[in-house]
Scaffold this motif. Structure first.
Motif, PDB file in Angstrom:
ATOM      1  N   ILE A   1       0.836  -1.202   0.000  1.00 56.49           N
ATOM      2  CA  ILE A   1       0.000   0.000   0.000  1.00 56.49           C
ATOM      3  C   ILE A   1       0.871   1.252   0.000  1.00 56.49           C
ATOM      4  N   VAL A   2       1.928   1.255   0.803  1.00 58.33           N
ATOM      5  CA  VAL A   2       2.834   2.408   0.849  1.00 58.33           C
ATOM      6  C   VAL A   2       3.448   2.659  -0.528  1.00 58.33           C
ATOM      7  N   THR A   3       3.811   1.595  -1.209  1.00 55.84           N
ATOM      8  CA  THR A   3       4.387   1.723  -2.549  1.00 55.84           C
ATOM      9  C   THR A   3       3.416   2.424  -3.495  1.00 55.84           C
ATOM     10  N   LEU A   4       2.148   2.090  -3.395  1.00 54.30           N
ATOM     11  CA  LEU A   4       1.135   2.699  -4.254  1.00 54.30           C
ATOM     12  C   LEU A   4       0.887   4.159  -3.866  1.00 54.30           C
ATOM     13  N   VAL A   5       0.899   4.438  -2.565  1.00 46.06           N
ATOM     14  CA  VAL A   5       0.752   5.825  -2.105  1.00 46.06           C
ATOM     15  C   VAL A   5       1.902   6.674  -2.637  1.00 46.06           C
ATOM     16  N   ALA A   6       3.119   6.153  -2.524  1.00 43.57           N
ATOM     17  CA  ALA A   6       4.302   6.884  -2.976  1.00 43.57           C
ATOM     18  C   ALA A   6       4.301   7.093  -4.483  1.00 43.57           C
ATOM     19  N   ALA A   7       3.591   6.222  -5.196  1.00 39.92           N
ATOM     20  CA  ALA A   7       3.492   6.357  -6.650  1.00 39.92           C
ATOM     21  C   ALA A   7       2.452   7.388  -7.058  1.00 39.92           C
ATOM     22  N   GLY A   8       1.719   7.922  -6.064  1.00 38.10           N
ATOM     23  CA  GLY A   8       0.757   8.972  -6.348  1.00 38.10           C
ATOM     24  C   GLY A   8      -0.670   8.516  -6.510  1.00 38.10           C
ATOM     25  N   LEU A   9      -0.969   7.264  -6.176  1.00 37.37           N
ATOM     26  CA  LEU A   9      -2.333   6.762  -6.337  1.00 37.37           C
ATOM     27  C   LEU A   9      -3.216   7.211  -5.173  1.00 37.37           C
ATOM     28  N   ASN A  10      -4.468   7.530  -5.479  1.00 38.22           N
ATOM     29  CA  ASN A  10      -5.410   7.882  -4.421  1.00 38.22           C
ATOM     30  C   ASN A  10      -6.083   6.616  -3.899  1.00 38.22           C
ATOM     31  N   ASN A  11      -6.987   6.782  -2.937  1.00 36.59           N
ATOM     32  CA  ASN A  11      -7.604   5.610  -2.301  1.00 36.59           C
ATOM     33  C   ASN A  11      -8.389   4.749  -3.285  1.00 36.59           C
ATOM     34  N   THR A  12      -9.103   5.395  -4.188  1.00 36.57           N
ATOM     35  CA  THR A  12      -9.889   4.646  -5.171  1.00 36.57           C
ATOM     36  C   THR A  12      -8.983   3.835  -6.087  1.00 36.57           C
ATOM     37  N   GLU A  13      -7.883   4.440  -6.525  1.00 29.57           N
ATOM     38  CA  GLU A  13      -6.944   3.747  -7.409  1.00 29.57           C
ATOM     39  C   GLU A  13      -6.234   2.608  -6.686  1.00 29.57           C
ATOM     40  N   ILE A  14      -5.903   2.831  -5.414  1.00 34.82           N
ATOM     41  CA  ILE A  14      -5.288   1.766  -4.616  1.00 34.82           C
ATOM     42  C   ILE A  14      -6.264   0.606  -4.471  1.00 34.82           C
TER      43      ILE A  14
END
Length: 227
Positions: free
Chosen positions: A175-188
């Motif tokens: 999840i942290v990797t996706l957050v750091a990539a700029g994804l929002n909650n819906t995209e995650i």
């Protein structure tokens, strides 16, 4: 039926045309309202202090230009987040201001917008950070953070940054990797095949576990760790 209150927005830019243009865009929204405009960071601090003294509602979201006379957006953001931590800040930037945008994020901004942003994207960004999300588009976020990976300190600094993530589970690291990539909650949520609310709660738990301010700080620390 009780009418839902609009999100109180303050606009800060030294160019009158920019302030006017953004005011016009936001005025068309059913969810947001411009309550004040300022031409520099010092004026923002003065206005917020006056509102606080009169016990009047503060703006909930401040859209802040970065490069301004008297006091720039970086210095103003640091002061605002110290004095009024619940006020969310969106930085205004352009492609040639990556260094400044990174400093704004480090100072406490919850994301950034390009000055040529369209109305629907502007309103969506305001609503997102008001709801506790961040505005970090993958393309721009990757560009900004990647430029700073090689200038983040000694190997000891990198090791210290990495150590704070040791307590996370494999799923949390994902999840942290996706957050750091700029994804929002819906995209995650879409990536992990879970509900958006579950993604939001998972990010909140991670922030609490790491003692971090928000997902922007999380992305910065992840980048500092070179992960």
């Amino acid at each position: 039926m009780i009418e839902k209150q609009k999100i109180r927005v303050m606009l800060v830019d030294d160019q009158k045309a920019i302030r006017y243009g953004f005011t016009m865009l936001i005025s068309k929204s059913a969810t947001c309202s411009v309550v004040a405009t300022c031409e520099n960071g010092q004026k923002v601090l003065d206005t917020l202090a006056q509102l606080a003294e009169r016990r009047e509602p503060l703006p909930e979201v401040i859209i802040m230009d970065i490069r301004m006379p008297v006091m720039d957006g970086i210095a103003a953001t640091k002061e605002i987040k110290t004095r009024y931590p619940h006020v969310q800040i969106l930085a205004l930037t352009t492609y040639d201001q990556d260094d400044y945008a990174f400093k704004m994020l480090s100072a406490g901004a919850s994301g950034f917008l390009l000055k040529d942003v369209r109305g629907p994207q502007l309103i969506a960004a305001i609503e997102a950070i008001h709801a506790g999300d961040a505005v970090l588009t993958p393309r721009i976020t990757g560009k900004i953070l990647a430029r700073h990976v090689t200038n983040l300190g000694t190997s000891e600094d990198v090791q210290a940054a990495r150590a704070q993530f040791d307590a996370l589970t494999e799923r949390e690291i994902e999840i942290v990797t996706l957050v750091a990539a700029g994804l929002n909650n819906t995209e995650i949520a879409e990536k992990l095949y879970i509900e958006p609310d579950s993604a939001k709660k998972a990010v909140s738990r991670i922030l609490t576990k790491l003692g971090m301010r928000d997902r922007v700080q999380l992305a910065i620390q992840w980048t500092k760790a070179g992960l």
